[in-house]
Design a protein around this motif. Sequence first.
Motif, PDB file in Angstrom:
ATOM      1  N   PRO A 169      33.841  38.203  39.867  1.00 20.55           N
ATOM      2  CA  PRO A 169      34.355  38.620  38.552  1.00 20.55           C
ATOM      3  C   PRO A 169      33.259  38.965  37.548  1.00 20.55           C
ATOM      4  O   PRO A 169      32.102  38.554  37.689  1.00 20.55           O
ATOM      5  CB  PRO A 169      35.160  37.408  38.082  1.00 20.55           C
ATOM      6  N   HIS A 252      43.120  42.469  31.294  1.00 17.56           N
ATOM      7  CA  HIS A 252      42.209  41.524  31.955  1.00 17.56           C
ATOM      8  C   HIS A 252      41.704  40.476  30.966  1.00 17.56           C
ATOM      9  O   HIS A 252      41.625  39.284  31.281  1.00 17.56           O
ATOM     10  CB  HIS A 252      41.033  42.299  32.573  1.00 17.56           C
ATOM     11  N   ILE A 256      42.249  36.336  31.140  1.00 18.62           N
ATOM     12  CA  ILE A 256      41.184  35.331  31.060  1.00 18.62           C
ATOM     13  C   ILE A 256      41.490  34.346  29.931  1.00 18.62           C
ATOM     14  O   ILE A 256      41.311  33.130  30.077  1.00 18.62           O
ATOM     15  CB  ILE A 256      39.815  36.005  30.817  1.00 18.62           C
ATOM     16  N   LYS A 282      40.317  36.100  42.274  1.00 17.63           N
ATOM     17  CA  LYS A 282      40.972  35.219  41.302  1.00 17.63           C
ATOM     18  C   LYS A 282      40.446  33.787  41.381  1.00 17.63           C
ATOM     19  O   LYS A 282      40.388  33.085  40.364  1.00 17.63           O
ATOM     20  CB  LYS A 282      42.484  35.241  41.542  1.00 17.63           C
ATOM     21  N   GLU A 285      37.505  33.717  39.174  1.00 21.37           N
ATOM     22  CA  GLU A 285      37.898  33.808  37.766  1.00 21.37           C
ATOM     23  C   GLU A 285      38.414  32.459  37.276  1.00 21.37           C
ATOM     24  O   GLU A 285      38.140  32.053  36.140  1.00 21.37           O
ATOM     25  CB  GLU A 285      38.935  34.912  37.571  1.00 21.37           C
ATOM     26  N   TYR A 347      30.282  29.476  39.126  1.00 15.40           N
ATOM     27  CA  TYR A 347      30.572  30.838  38.666  1.00 15.40           C
ATOM     28  C   TYR A 347      29.370  31.430  37.928  1.00 15.40           C
ATOM     29  O   TYR A 347      28.963  32.569  38.184  1.00 15.40           O
ATOM     30  CB  TYR A 347      31.800  30.800  37.764  1.00 15.40           C
ATOM     31  N   ASN A 352      29.443  35.722  40.177  1.00 17.14           N
ATOM     32  CA  ASN A 352      29.753  36.676  39.117  1.00 17.14           C
ATOM     33  C   ASN A 352      29.177  38.041  39.471  1.00 17.14           C
ATOM     34  O   ASN A 352      28.320  38.166  40.352  1.00 17.14           O
ATOM     35  CB  ASN A 352      29.248  36.176  37.759  1.00 17.14           C
TER      36      ASN A 352
END
Length: 369
Positions: A169, A252, A256, A282, A285, A347, A352
């Motif tokens: 993401p 989007h 979030i 996902k 995310e 993440y 990322n």
Amino acid sequence: MKKVCIITSVHPWNDIRIFHKQAKSLAAKYEVQLHGIAPFYYKKVDGIDVFGLPSYSQRWKRPLNWLRLLGRTLKSGASVVHFHDPELIPLGIVLRCLGKKVIYDVHENYPLSILSKEWLPVYLRKFVAAVFKLVEKIAAIFFNRVVAVTPDIASNFKKGDVVVIKNYPLVIDDLIKEVEFKRNQEIHTLIFVGLMRRVRGIAELVKSLDYLSPKHPVKLQLVGSFADEEFAREIEELSRGRNVELLGQVSHREAIGLMVKATVGLLCFHPAPNHLTAMPNKMFEYMGAGLPIVASDFPHWRKIVQQNRCGVTVNPLNPADIARGIEYLLNNPDLREEMGRNGHKAYLERYNWLSQERILLETYEKLFD
């Protein structure tokens, strides 16, 4: 400036992977045209020339867009054409024969995906999957590069001609800064975000609410559009009498924002062949939003969850087991917070888009050399 032409006849022009990740990253170094499904003919967005294509509900009309794309790519003057749909493989071969450098971006393991296509008769699926796998492998010989979303997909192609660019993401700095790991809510929010299909376990998520203890008031938020109207009606009917919010398609950024406020992220896909080795965007995310995850107990997914200590895995076909995973997280707020922090850290460090942007730019530099 060197020119790049990105084309899709299936995805909307502002698709996350195609526009927000790849096109924006490439626009920092190249002149980029993007052609995709849109309700307009042309507009310039973030320095990218975006050209729209009509959306056809009837499959037999899609070749009209293929012809449009052939004319537009030749007219663009781009040296590199990057296409995103298997139905454009013949067009890719034609463009390669006409002297363009061509990249085929493979979003799914399509031979495995065909095995779970509900519109295809069961007795034909294995045959169609085998034929497509052969066609795809032969076609790839013509292309300068194949870009695969996962190592599993990459294994379908010749080693030297394929590069893995994972669908991690985007980093949305201001929203990520708002992450709070202590979420002491009167009503806990369980969230699923994405396109809603039967094989993504939506019905089982709704049914799992019946097995949760009343000591933890919860609501289930389903965020995204439905793949078909019949399934939408089925979930609407199933949701009656249960605390379910059907929020539909949102931007989007809004998605979030909803994740950041939720308690638990749900990702309980059915064990369809294409899901077992997929790398679900996902999941990452949810990590970015600081959410502990309840995910399907597939070996690949279990490895990610366990290595990063960011959630639990469950049997996605069993609503009671899904509820068990949710209940475990709700009963242990300190552990829930710790898992949210672990996922968020992973993440930021690994999962990322910035890590994949470098690979994308290196791939293009080699093509232009």
